[in-house]
Scaffold this active site. Structure first.
Site, PDB file in Angstrom:
ATOM      1  N   HIS A 195      -3.313  -1.688  -7.826  1.00 21.16           N
ATOM      2  CA  HIS A 195      -3.348  -0.193  -8.126  1.00 21.16           C
ATOM      3  C   HIS A 195      -1.994   0.292  -7.071  1.00 21.16           C
ATOM      4  O   HIS A 195      -1.970   1.605  -7.309  1.00 21.16           O
ATOM      5  CB  HIS A 195      -4.457   0.623  -7.813  1.00 21.16           C
ATOM      6  CG  HIS A 195      -4.940   0.810  -6.227  1.00 21.16           C
ATOM      7  ND1 HIS A 195      -5.823  -0.475  -5.623  1.00 21.16           N
ATOM      8  CD2 HIS A 195      -4.599   1.572  -5.171  1.00 21.16           C
ATOM      9  CE1 HIS A 195      -5.549   0.023  -4.185  1.00 21.16           C
ATOM     10  NE2 HIS A 195      -5.094   1.084  -4.188  1.00 21.16           N
TER      11      HIS A 195
HETATM   12  C1  UD1 Z   1      -4.956   6.764  -3.907  1.00 23.27           C
HETATM   13  C2  UD1 Z   1      -4.310   6.452  -2.440  1.00 23.27           C
HETATM   14  C3  UD1 Z   1      -4.362   5.124  -2.236  1.00 23.27           C
HETATM   15  C4  UD1 Z   1      -5.854   4.493  -2.050  1.00 23.27           C
HETATM   16  C5  UD1 Z   1      -6.190   4.505  -3.601  1.00 23.27           C
HETATM   17  C6  UD1 Z   1      -7.741   4.216  -3.653  1.00 23.27           C
HETATM   18  C7  UD1 Z   1      -2.740   8.200  -1.803  1.00 23.27           C
HETATM   19  C8  UD1 Z   1      -1.104   8.473  -1.707  1.00 23.27           C
HETATM   20  N1  UD1 Z   1      -3.054   7.352  -2.511  1.00 23.27           N
HETATM   21  O1  UD1 Z   1      -4.230   6.073  -4.679  1.00 23.27           O
HETATM   22  O2  UD1 Z   1      -3.962   4.973  -0.910  1.00 23.27           O
HETATM   23  O3  UD1 Z   1      -5.448   2.959  -1.948  1.00 23.27           O
HETATM   24  O4  UD1 Z   1      -6.411   5.915  -3.824  1.00 23.27           O
HETATM   25  O5  UD1 Z   1      -7.922   3.787  -4.839  1.00 23.27           O
HETATM   26  O6  UD1 Z   1      -3.413   8.691  -1.619  1.00 23.27           O
HETATM   27  N2  UD1 Z   1      -7.299   8.915 -11.581  1.00 23.27           N
HETATM   28  C9  UD1 Z   1      -8.230   8.885 -12.532  1.00 23.27           C
HETATM   29  N3  UD1 Z   1      -9.453   9.449 -11.939  1.00 23.27           N
HETATM   30  C10 UD1 Z   1      -9.902   9.396 -10.613  1.00 23.27           C
HETATM   31  C11 UD1 Z   1      -8.638   9.205  -9.718  1.00 23.27           C
HETATM   32  C12 UD1 Z   1      -7.265   9.081 -10.205  1.00 23.27           C
HETATM   33  O7  UD1 Z   1      -8.153   9.061 -13.549  1.00 23.27           O
HETATM   34  O8  UD1 Z   1     -11.124   9.760 -10.072  1.00 23.27           O
HETATM   35  C13 UD1 Z   1      -6.013   8.246 -12.096  1.00 23.27           C
HETATM   36  C14 UD1 Z   1      -4.879   9.644 -12.475  1.00 23.27           C
HETATM   37  O9  UD1 Z   1      -4.410   9.209 -13.550  1.00 23.27           O
HETATM   38  C15 UD1 Z   1      -4.253   9.601 -11.193  1.00 23.27           C
HETATM   39  C16 UD1 Z   1      -4.027   8.367 -10.888  1.00 23.27           C
HETATM   40  O10 UD1 Z   1      -5.204   7.752 -11.236  1.00 23.27           O
HETATM   41  O11 UD1 Z   1      -2.949  10.269 -11.568  1.00 23.27           O
HETATM   42  C17 UD1 Z   1      -3.604   7.974  -9.483  1.00 23.27           C
HETATM   43  O12 UD1 Z   1      -4.801   8.850  -8.572  1.00 23.27           O
HETATM   44  P1  UD1 Z   1      -4.197   9.143  -7.015  1.00 23.27           P
HETATM   45  O13 UD1 Z   1      -5.513   9.635  -6.224  1.00 23.27           O
HETATM   46  O14 UD1 Z   1      -3.149  10.270  -7.053  1.00 23.27           O
HETATM   47  O15 UD1 Z   1      -3.859   7.788  -6.365  1.00 23.27           O
HETATM   48  P2  UD1 Z   1      -4.362   6.389  -6.417  1.00 23.27           P
HETATM   49  O16 UD1 Z   1      -3.197   5.603  -7.060  1.00 23.27           O
HETATM   50  O17 UD1 Z   1      -5.783   6.600  -6.779  1.00 23.27           O
HETATM   51  N1  UDP Z   2     -13.972  -1.255  -5.226  1.00 25.46           N
HETATM   52  C1  UDP Z   2     -14.982  -1.041  -5.983  1.00 25.46           C
HETATM   53  N2  UDP Z   2     -14.996  -1.274  -7.371  1.00 25.46           N
HETATM   54  C2  UDP Z   2     -13.922  -1.771  -7.691  1.00 25.46           C
HETATM   55  C3  UDP Z   2     -12.637  -2.051  -6.986  1.00 25.46           C
HETATM   56  C4  UDP Z   2     -12.927  -2.091  -5.651  1.00 25.46           C
HETATM   57  O1  UDP Z   2     -16.075  -0.460  -5.549  1.00 25.46           O
HETATM   58  O2  UDP Z   2     -13.832  -1.817  -8.913  1.00 25.46           O
HETATM   59  C5  UDP Z   2     -14.306  -1.118  -3.465  1.00 25.46           C
HETATM   60  C6  UDP Z   2     -13.821  -2.164  -2.937  1.00 25.46           C
HETATM   61  O3  UDP Z   2     -15.262  -2.980  -2.334  1.00 25.46           O
HETATM   62  C7  UDP Z   2     -13.125  -1.467  -1.267  1.00 25.46           C
HETATM   63  C8  UDP Z   2     -12.516  -0.319  -2.033  1.00 25.46           C
HETATM   64  O4  UDP Z   2     -12.985  -0.177  -3.213  1.00 25.46           O
HETATM   65  O5  UDP Z   2     -14.513  -1.248  -0.670  1.00 25.46           O
HETATM   66  C9  UDP Z   2     -11.236  -0.499  -2.081  1.00 25.46           C
HETATM   67  O6  UDP Z   2     -10.585   0.479  -2.723  1.00 25.46           O
HETATM   68  P1  UDP Z   2      -9.269   0.507  -3.270  1.00 25.46           P
HETATM   69  O7  UDP Z   2      -8.949  -0.852  -3.666  1.00 25.46           O
HETATM   70  O8  UDP Z   2      -9.151   1.400  -4.357  1.00 25.46           O
HETATM   71  O9  UDP Z   2      -8.341   1.126  -2.138  1.00 25.46           O
HETATM   72  P2  UDP Z   2      -7.709   0.542  -0.757  1.00 25.46           P
HETATM   73  O10 UDP Z   2      -8.402  -0.115   0.186  1.00 25.46           O
HETATM   74  O11 UDP Z   2      -6.355  -0.295  -1.318  1.00 25.46           O
HETATM   75  O12 UDP Z   2      -7.054   1.759  -0.089  1.00 25.46           O
END
Ligand code: UD1
Ligand code: UDP
Length: 374
Positions: A221
């Site tokens: 992601h």
């Molecule tokens: C964010 C964090 C990243 C973290 C990740 C965990 C930043 C810069 N990035 O990335 O460090 O690893 O969360 O998962 O803070 N969206 C949904 N539903 C949600 C949230 C997001 O549909 O509840 C979709 C939206 O289209 C959104 C996209 O995901 O534009 C990205 O969401 P965003 O929170 O901006 O960044 P992440 O890729 O989730």
């Molecule tokens: N996780 C979850 N469901 C999923 C994928 C990840 O509960 O489908 C949990 C995972 O066990 C871990 C955390 O989400 O604890 C990791 O989150 P993510 O990969 O979104 O973010 P990152 O750690 O890269 O910031």
């Protein structure tokens, strides 16, 4: 400051909710005076509420309702709203975890009005400036008062940047930022929840048509990966080819960012079992029974290492080099052939020590902050 400490916890995304859950438990157990502010950076049920339900966490006192936007807009809106709440509540200290936009916005808002910051999972560095998280964590580390790097390596990153080496003039008098190596709270969370996961979802893996140790689990992601069609295409092709060549199914609980990109770029996911992201308990089970995990997630790299599952890191550099030095992970890069080669190499990994601690990070973090401030 008085004889009781008022603690604010800011969180906003899936990994923050999970990794702060042991800290929240610890504060609950001590009947501490604390409250949660949720930025709602993540807001879909499967990225947010499911974790509060599964982990039985108290409802946030505040929800900022910020949701998705460009980085600058998201951060600006969070800072504004966070400032209002912090001015009203006047906590002694703000806990933040990790490196998301929520962490950056909350920490800056707190710092500007003289509220102390405790940064959990401080000191991680990928040395990859394309990652939005890299600037977030560097900035937050430099304005934090209590820093909790998970490992000595992370502490060394802080020292190299001069953090904690010099006394500062602060609103509360002279103060040298304090650094404590604690392990990662992700280990606490894994240990606290694995039995519960098995009891709650006894046949989860089988219910997906998978046999333990006969499938590969993948997640990706990171913006710098999946927002680029050429990289996402390489990932999907690598997963498909590895699946065919090993005769193992590939399961991919897909992050909403990636799902959107797959559709936008018109890519095929043929040969890969795509599912909506499951809750934490189910995902722990999926990890535990996987033959191998391929991921660009930070938290998943740590959990794979804790659970003893070999891991291919789908990135050019890792901010968790400890998994690699321990022998549980390998850097796979972002090109199909490199990923396939790394996958082949890591198959021989058997067991390794867990560099992320013993599962008592949250206790130490809460102890140090209370001891330092009361
Ligand atoms: C964010 C964090 C990243 C973290 C990740 C965990 C930043 C810069 N990035 O990335 O460090 O690893 O969360 O998962 O803070 N969206 C949904 N539903 C949600 C949230 C997001 O549909 O509840 C979709 C939206 O289209 C959104 C996209 O995901 O534009 C990205 O969401 P965003 O929170 O901006 O960044 P992440 O890729 O989730
Ligand atoms: N996780 C979850 N469901 C999923 C994928 C990840 O509960 O489908 C949990 C995972 O066990 C871990 C955390 O989400 O604890 C990791 O989150 P993510 O990969 O979104 O973010 P990152 O750690 O890269 O910031």
């Amino acid at each position: 400051m008085g004889d009781s400490l008022k603690i604010a916890i800011a969180l906003g995304t899936r990994p923050e909710i999970i990794k702060l859950s042991p800290v929240i438990r610890e504060l609950e157990a001590r009947a501490a005076d604390y409250f949660i502010i949720h930025s709602n950076q993540h807001y879909s049920y499967e990225m947010d509420r499911i974790f509060f339900e599964e982990l039985e966490l108290p409802k946030p006192k505040y929800n900022l309702g910020v949701r998705s936007a460009s980085n600058a807009k998201q951060i600006a809106q969070m800072m504004q709203e966070m400032e209002e709440i912090l001015l009203k509540e006047k906590p002694d200290v703000l806990f933040v975890q990790g490196d998301t936009n929520t962490v950056l916005a909350s920490a800056i808002a707190a710092h500007k009005i003289g509220i102390l910051i405790a940064h959990i999972e401080a000191g991680l560095r990928s040395f990859d400036r394309r990652m939005p998280e890299e600037a977030n964590r560097i900035i937050v580390d430099h304005i934090s008062d209590y820093l909790f790097p998970p490992t000595n390596e992370a502490k060394l990153n802080l020292r190299r940047e001069g953090i904690g080496l010099k006394e500062m003039i602060t609103w509360r008098g002279p103060f040298t930022p304090k650094i404590f190596v604690t392990g990662n709270t992700s280990v606490d969370a894994t240990k606290q929840n694995l039995d519960l996961a098995e009891e709650t979802f006894p046949n989860y893996v089988e219910s997906l048509g998978l046999k333990p140790k006969e499938y590969l689990l993948v997640t990706a992601h990171r913006a710098e990966n999946v927002d680029r069609p050429e990289v996402l295409k390489e990932f999907l092709e690598a997963f498909r080819e590895i699946s065919t060549e090993t005769n193992k199914k590939v399961i991919y609980p897909i992050h909403p960012r990636t799902r959107k990109r797959v559709e936008e770029f018109g890519l095929t996911t043929k040969g890969i079992k795509i599912i909506d992201p499951p809750g934490y308990l189910e995902f722990l089970l999926l990890q535990k029974s996987a033959a191998c995990i391929l991921t660009d997630s930070g938290g998943v790299q740590e959990e794979a290492c804790t659970l003893g599952i070999p891991c291919v890191v789908l990135r050019k550099s890792s901010d968790r080099p400890e998994s690699i030095s321990a022998g549980g992970a390998i850097l796979g890069g972002v090109e199909k052939n490199e990923i396939k080669k790394a996958f082949g190499t890591i198959q021989s990994a058997k067991s390794w020590p867990n560099p992320y601690g013993n599962g008592f990070a949250a206790r130490q973090i809460v102890d140090e902050v209370i001891k330092g401030l009361l």
